[in-house]
Design an enzyme around this catalytic site. Structure first.
Site: not given
Length: 136
Positions: A50-52
């Site tokens: 969910g983190c770039e």
């Protein structure tokens, strides 16, 4: 909600910063304080999705309180992670579950600088912390 001594220090430091440039420098400094994770800890199992950027989170309960460590490949994000870690340091599970992340970063004067993708990433980290704590 209680603030640890480190979280109170962070709040004082960031609220005294004059403007975004000074806060950005502080973020870089705080990111440098993160305890490095070993190669083994930088595993897929510890990766926060969910983190770039790449972010890893490890946590363990010690004497009834959770201790978390995190790492990222992005410099600015390391600083934000450090601020998240000091905020949750020593919190009992129910307080961690109830933590208002946008409010914490707004208090630090960083709310407007959080892009939606960074905000989503930090929320994913907090959600992973909640999952770890809830599993105990």
């Amino acid at each position: 909600m209680s603030l640890s001594a480190h979280a109170a220090q962070a709040l004082e430091t960031f609220t005294q910063a004059a403007g975004w440039e000074q806060r950005a420098r502080l973020l870089m400094q705080w990111g440098g304080r993160l305890e490095p994770l070993s190669e083994a800890e930088r595993s897929e199992a510890n990766r926060v999705h969910g983190c770039e950027s790449l972010v890893w989170l490890v946590g363990a309960a010690k004497d009834g309180h959770w201790q978390f460590r995190a790492a990222s490949d992005a410099r600015l994000l390391r600083g934000l992670l450090a601020l998240l870690l000091v905020r949750v340091e020593g919190l009992p599970g129910p307080e961690l579950q109830a933590l208002d992340l946008p409010d914490w970063f707004a208090q630090l004067g960083l709310g407007r600088q959080l892009s939606p993708s960074r905000s989503n990433g930090l929320n994913a980290v907090l959600q992973r912390m909640r999952e770890l704590v809830g599993g105990v």
